[in-house]
Design a protein around this motif. Structure first.
Motif, PDB file in Angstrom:
ATOM      1  N   ILE A  72       0.863  -1.172   0.000  1.00 41.71           N
ATOM      2  CA  ILE A  72       0.000   0.000   0.000  1.00 41.71           C
ATOM      3  C   ILE A  72       0.906   1.230   0.000  1.00 41.71           C
ATOM      4  O   ILE A  72       1.667   1.453   0.942  1.00 41.71           O
ATOM      5  CB  ILE A  72      -0.922   0.025   1.240  1.00 41.71           C
ATOM      6  CG1 ILE A  72      -1.784  -1.246   1.296  1.00 41.71           C
ATOM      7  CG2 ILE A  72      -1.800   1.272   1.219  1.00 41.71           C
ATOM      8  CD1 ILE A  72      -2.735  -1.424   0.140  1.00 41.71           C
ATOM      9  N   SER A  91      -2.073   6.343   1.584  1.00 44.67           N
ATOM     10  CA  SER A  91      -3.115   6.226   2.609  1.00 44.67           C
ATOM     11  C   SER A  91      -3.550   7.616   3.033  1.00 44.67           C
ATOM     12  O   SER A  91      -2.722   8.420   3.499  1.00 44.67           O
ATOM     13  CB  SER A  91      -2.599   5.440   3.811  1.00 44.67           C
ATOM     14  OG  SER A  91      -3.550   5.443   4.860  1.00 44.67           O
ATOM     15  N   PHE A 145      -9.224   1.240  -2.023  1.00 43.28           N
ATOM     16  CA  PHE A 145     -10.390   0.950  -1.200  1.00 43.28           C
ATOM     17  C   PHE A 145     -10.861   2.249  -0.546  1.00 43.28           C
ATOM     18  O   PHE A 145     -10.057   2.971   0.052  1.00 43.28           O
ATOM     19  CB  PHE A 145     -10.055  -0.072  -0.115  1.00 43.28           C
ATOM     20  CG  PHE A 145      -9.794  -1.455  -0.633  1.00 43.28           C
ATOM     21  CD1 PHE A 145     -10.850  -2.333  -0.867  1.00 43.28           C
ATOM     22  CD2 PHE A 145      -8.504  -1.884  -0.893  1.00 43.28           C
ATOM     23  CE1 PHE A 145     -10.611  -3.611  -1.356  1.00 43.28           C
ATOM     24  CE2 PHE A 145      -8.260  -3.156  -1.380  1.00 43.28           C
ATOM     25  CZ  PHE A 145      -9.324  -4.025  -1.616  1.00 43.28           C
ATOM     26  N   VAL A 160     -12.436   4.264   2.346  1.00 45.99           N
ATOM     27  CA  VAL A 160     -12.661   4.113   3.785  1.00 45.99           C
ATOM     28  C   VAL A 160     -13.728   5.090   4.261  1.00 45.99           C
ATOM     29  O   VAL A 160     -14.006   5.195   5.452  1.00 45.99           O
ATOM     30  CB  VAL A 160     -11.361   4.308   4.586  1.00 45.99           C
ATOM     31  CG1 VAL A 160     -10.354   3.247   4.201  1.00 45.99           C
ATOM     32  CG2 VAL A 160     -10.777   5.696   4.379  1.00 45.99           C
ATOM     33  N   VAL A 219     -15.851  -5.121  -0.122  1.00 43.24           N
ATOM     34  CA  VAL A 219     -15.245  -5.927   0.936  1.00 43.24           C
ATOM     35  C   VAL A 219     -16.335  -6.698   1.669  1.00 43.24           C
ATOM     36  O   VAL A 219     -17.407  -6.160   1.972  1.00 43.24           O
ATOM     37  CB  VAL A 219     -14.483  -5.028   1.925  1.00 43.24           C
ATOM     38  CG1 VAL A 219     -13.920  -5.853   3.080  1.00 43.24           C
ATOM     39  CG2 VAL A 219     -13.353  -4.288   1.203  1.00 43.24           C
ATOM     40  N   MET A 244     -13.356  -4.817   6.576  1.00 40.76           N
ATOM     41  CA  MET A 244     -12.942  -3.419   6.658  1.00 40.76           C
ATOM     42  C   MET A 244     -12.160  -3.125   7.925  1.00 40.76           C
ATOM     43  O   MET A 244     -11.478  -2.099   8.003  1.00 40.76           O
ATOM     44  CB  MET A 244     -14.157  -2.509   6.563  1.00 40.76           C
ATOM     45  CG  MET A 244     -14.699  -2.336   5.154  1.00 40.76           C
ATOM     46  SD  MET A 244     -13.518  -1.651   3.969  1.00 40.76           S
ATOM     47  CE  MET A 244     -13.367   0.030   4.560  1.00 40.76           C
ATOM     48  N   VAL A 262      -8.717  -2.998   6.662  1.00 40.45           N
ATOM     49  CA  VAL A 262      -8.507  -1.764   5.897  1.00 40.45           C
ATOM     50  C   VAL A 262      -8.401  -0.570   6.843  1.00 40.45           C
ATOM     51  O   VAL A 262      -7.535   0.298   6.677  1.00 40.45           O
ATOM     52  CB  VAL A 262      -9.642  -1.569   4.882  1.00 40.45           C
ATOM     53  CG1 VAL A 262      -9.475  -0.246   4.124  1.00 40.45           C
ATOM     54  CG2 VAL A 262      -9.692  -2.728   3.892  1.00 40.45           C
ATOM     55  N   ASP A 263      -9.279  -0.509   7.847  1.00 42.09           N
ATOM     56  CA  ASP A 263      -9.231   0.585   8.814  1.00 42.09           C
ATOM     57  C   ASP A 263      -7.929   0.579   9.604  1.00 42.09           C
ATOM     58  O   ASP A 263      -7.381   1.640   9.925  1.00 42.09           O
ATOM     59  CB  ASP A 263     -10.416   0.494   9.774  1.00 42.09           C
ATOM     60  CG  ASP A 263     -11.746   0.814   9.110  1.00 42.09           C
ATOM     61  OD1 ASP A 263     -11.736   1.526   8.093  1.00 42.09           O
ATOM     62  OD2 ASP A 263     -12.788   0.339   9.608  1.00 42.09           O
TER      63      ASP A 263
END
Length: 344
Positions: free
Chosen positions: A58, A61, A121, A123, A143, A148, A151-152
């Motif tokens: 990644i 962000s 993705f 958020v 998702v 998530m 992801v969070d």
């Protein structure tokens, strides 16, 4: 009559692919919209099958916005940074809203048809911005389950400015240069899961429990903002969240506070979006064919692979006439999606 018979007798060849993202922060699964966005889905799966995302990371962000990857790999500290080899760009397939939980393709500014290997993705509910910007960003999956949370966890990590494409690079355990592989959010792999058609609870069997999931969400899939408490249901609890945040404005306001369209203000537009989605769900577990709607065709996928049906569930199976009406209604009903907001 021949056309109706063909509806039941012809094989259902399109199914929704589920891919697993295995990262150093945990794993999560994504159901792709193979039917609704076939070009984009095929494009991603080509990269997956080629192993291009192994040891990728990644690289971007942004809090309350997105995490982005698919562009670069970092196999080892000795090899260092490399770009993912890209295939030809894929044509844009907009139309499904960029809500929280969604995966979309990244692309170059001013060129809607420039997506290659990179994805992101959401958020937050990014419908205000991303549904229309640059021709609209193609949402091609969602998702599943509690994925998530991973992801969070990634978006909550520290970010550093490493220059170039890495001005918002998420890192873990980093204090001073150089940035090593152990500091990065490495994606160990992205792989295709072998899930039977109709297995909507993903336990490896197709049975009455899967039928119950299909029944619960039949006709309710509405891929719009409005699920403020992130429970996959758009209901009165979300209205309460909107009421609590109404009138708020600024960077402290996120999707849980009632900001449906991602414009960082909680107002009447968010209420209207909630109202549009009320009674719906953003859970795509029972979207067996990846059409971004849960309908009679998903039942047929369940029926095709149905194994041992518990006696307690027999009465839940629709009669043939009822199923026919469901299928015809599903074919006639347009996908419930929303394009909202202005380009940013």
């Amino acid at each position: 009559m021949a056309m109706l018979a063909a509806l039941f007798l012809s094989p259902l060849t399109v199914r929704a692919t589920i891919v697993r993202y295995d990262t150093v922060q945990g794993s999560f699964d994504v159901r792709l919209f193979d039917t609704a966005t076939p070009l984009t889905t095929t494009n991603l799966l080509n990269y997956v099958n080629d192993g291009d995302y192994v040891d990728s990371f990644i690289h971007r962000s942004l809090t309350q916005f997105v995490i982005q990857g698919g562009g670069f790999t970092f196999e080892s500290d000795e090899v260092g940074l490399e770009s993912v080899p890209t295939d030809a760009p894929v044509a844009n397939e907009p139309g499904i809203s960029n809500i929280r939980n969604s995966i979309s393709m990244a692309k170059q500014g001013g060129d809607p048809d420039s997506a290659t290997s990179q994805w992101f993705f959401s958020v937050n509910h990014n419908t205000e911005n991303l549904d229309n910007q640059n021709g609209g960003f193609t949402v091609f999956g969602l998702v599943l389950g509690n994925g998530m949370s991973v992801v969070d966890a990634i978006v909550d990590l520290q970010t550093v400015n490493a220059g170039g494409a890495f001005t918002n690079l998420p890192v873990d355990g980093f204090s001073e240069a150089p940035i090593l592989k152990d500091h990065l959010v490495i994606i160990n792999s992205v792989s295709i899961l072998n899930v039977p058609d109709g297995d909507y609870d993903f336990d490896g069997s197709v049975d009455g429990a899967d039928l119950a999931i299909w029944e619960a969400d039949y006709g309710r899939l509405k891929l719009v903002g409005g699920d403020f408490n992130d429970d996959k249901e758009i209901d009165s609890a979300d209205l309460t969240a909107w009421e609590g945040g109404y009138g708020q404005q600024g960077g402290s306001v996120d999707y849980t506070d009632g900001d449906t369209n991602g414009d960082r203000a909680v107002n009447g537009m968010d209420f209207l979006a909630w109202q549009q989605g009320s009674g719906g769900t953003v859970d795509v577990a029972a979207d067996g064919d990846g059409s971004a709607q849960i309908n009679g065709l998903d039942f047929l996928l369940w029926q095709r692979d149905f194994g041992a049906l518990p006696l307690s569930s027999v009465n839940s199976v629709p009669e043939p006439a009822t199923l026919l009406l469901l299928c015809l209604g599903a074919l006639a009903k347009p996908r419930a999606v929303r394009k909202s907001g202005s380009a940013a």
